[in-house]
Design a protein around this motif. Structure first.
Motif, PDB file in Angstrom:
ATOM      1  N   GLY A 151       0.806  -1.203   0.000  1.00 29.72           N
ATOM      2  CA  GLY A 151       0.000   0.000   0.000  1.00 29.72           C
ATOM      3  C   GLY A 151       0.841   1.256   0.000  1.00 29.72           C
ATOM      4  N   LYS A 152       0.166   2.395   0.062  1.00 30.87           N
ATOM      5  CA  LYS A 152       0.850   3.677   0.114  1.00 30.87           C
ATOM      6  C   LYS A 152       1.429   3.919   1.505  1.00 30.87           C
ATOM      7  CE  LYS A 152       0.077   8.628  -0.774  1.00 30.87           C
ATOM      8  NZ  LYS A 152      -0.927   9.644  -1.228  1.00 30.87           N
ATOM      9  N   TYR A 153       0.740   3.407   2.525  1.00 31.44           N
ATOM     10  CA  TYR A 153       1.135   3.688   3.908  1.00 31.44           C
ATOM     11  C   TYR A 153       1.640   2.454   4.648  1.00 31.44           C
ATOM     12  CZ  TYR A 153      -1.506   7.859   2.751  1.00 31.44           C
ATOM     13  OH  TYR A 153      -1.959   8.994   2.124  1.00 31.44           O
ATOM     14  N   TRP A 154       1.171   1.269   4.264  1.00 32.45           N
ATOM     15  CA  TRP A 154       1.598   0.046   4.933  1.00 32.45           C
ATOM     16  C   TRP A 154       1.852  -1.059   3.912  1.00 32.45           C
ATOM     17  CZ3 TRP A 154      -2.861   2.583   6.927  1.00 32.45           C
ATOM     18  CH2 TRP A 154      -2.693   3.173   8.192  1.00 32.45           C
ATOM     19  N   THR A 155       2.834  -1.883   4.213  1.00 36.47           N
ATOM     20  CA  THR A 155       3.040  -3.135   3.480  1.00 36.47           C
ATOM     21  C   THR A 155       2.783  -4.273   4.456  1.00 36.47           C
ATOM     22  OG1 THR A 155       4.660  -2.186   1.953  1.00 36.47           O
ATOM     23  CG2 THR A 155       4.680  -4.579   2.243  1.00 36.47           C
TER      24      THR A 155
END
Length: 366
Positions: A151-155
């Motif tokens: 994601g943009k904020y979390w992997t």
């Protein structure tokens, strides 16, 4: 129409954290005994008038001291939690609840909270993070391993079995997950569009009924994106409610007591700083200076004797086109606990029987 409870939780700044927590727990016991359907508990980190940062702690305790009421965060502020950790924690809490858990989520609207967690709320980053976090949580609960979400904020990874016996195994008790609720404030609320889009429970916060009527449009806009048909019976309206034996007593105990103090010292100044007083006005041409505690008590609050409150609730019901559950906004009345308990009891036993003819599925009187 059903009744429930929505608490920030709200306590005056001089109240100790445990003292406030214990009051909230006491009220939850009353709600369960009185037959209220549900309770939603908020999360905040930098608001002395809304001091509880961990709704799940209150939920976990309350589940052990109640039997029937559904309880949940209202909601977890998703930008401030790692979605994989929260997915597991909420799933575990659902098992502890034996299936009585609701899962409320929110994007966070306090600039001081944004600052603490370094989230750019002015650009809408908090809303983007909320959507991404919720997508990850639902994927963890419903999709088999292995997969990776970049994601943009979390992997986040959901790994396959490792070393023969290590693997992701925690899922909610309720299948596929607990009921999800989202709260909305603004006229074109992104979270209420999300509710419509995903079939979640929409909750409108305590604003002027004339303004809240527009919230259902947001739900319908979101639902249209995915071909859903939203049901007004799922819609929750949060209202300030105080019921007493007479109208005069209800006014004295609400506007003249903690409800008035909280509104005058905190909520009205807060909305004023944001330029949000329009949300409380019955018409846009009302000057901001006229939006006082007395104005809100007369125009927005649902206070009075049982007959007066029943009449006001039916009026609101028709003004907004129908809704399914009234959520009483929680206040700290530990200095007058018998008055708050009596109000909750009158609402349950004297007011609600007068509203049985309302059918939210139709959006009009049955």
């Amino acid at each position: 129409m059903e009744i429930g409870y929505f608490t920030m939780p709200s306590h005056p700044p001089e109240c100790g954290l445990k003292e406030g927590h214990d009051w909230d727990l006491e009220v939850l016991r009353w709600l369960d005994e009185l037959g209220y359907q549900e309770c939603w508990i908020g999360e905040h980190h930098t608001a002395p008038w809304e001091p509880h940062p961990s709704p799940d702690l209150l939920v976990a305790q309350a589940l052990r001291e109640t039997r029937n009421i559904r309880i949940g965060p209202g909601g977890f502020l998703l930008p401030y939690h790692h979605p994989a950790e929260l997915a597991n924690r909420v799933a575990m809490l659902d098992h502890l609840s034996d299936g009585r858990l609701n899962f409320g989520v929110a994007a966070s609207g306090l600039p001081s909270d944004w600052a603490m967690f370094n989230v750019d709320g002015m650009s809408g980053q908090n809303r983007d993070m909320t959507r991404e976090a919720l997508e990850i949580i639902l994927k963890l609960w419903t999709e088999d391993a292995p997969w990776t979400y970049q994601g943009k904020y979390w992997t986040v990874n959901k790994p396959d079995t490792m070393f023969d016996f290590l693997k992701p195994h925690i899922k909610p008790k309720q299948a596929p997950h607990p009921p999800i609720g989202v709260a909305g404030l603004s006229k074109n609320s992104d979270t209420l569009k999300l509710a419509g889009e995903r079939g979640f429970i929409p909750m409108s916060l305590n604003l002027n009924p004339a303004y809240v009527g527009s919230h259902w449009e947001s739900v319908e806009i979101g639902a249209a994106k995915t071909g859903r048909k939203p049901n007004r019976a799922d819609w929750r309206l949060v209202r300030e409610v105080f019921v007493a034996d007479t109208d005069e007593e209800a006014w004295r105990l609400s506007a003249g007591d903690m409800m008035g103090r909280m509104m005058g010292e905190y909520f009205l100044p807060l909305l004023g700083h944001f330029g949000f007083k329009d949300y409380l006005k019955h018409t846009p041409d009302v000057p901001d200076t006229d939006v006082t505690v007395d104005y809100c008590a007369k125009r927005n609050w649902v206070i009075g004797s049982p007959s007066t409150v029943a009449e006001k609730l039916e009026t609101i019901y028709h003004e907004v086109g129908g809704f399914g559950t009234l959520l009483v906004f929680g206040f700290d009345y530990k200095h007058k606990p018998e008055a708050w308990e009596h109000s909750l009891s009158l609402l349950r036993h004297e007011v609600m029987p007068r509203l049985k003819h309302l059918d939210a599925g139709l959006g009009k009187a049955a």
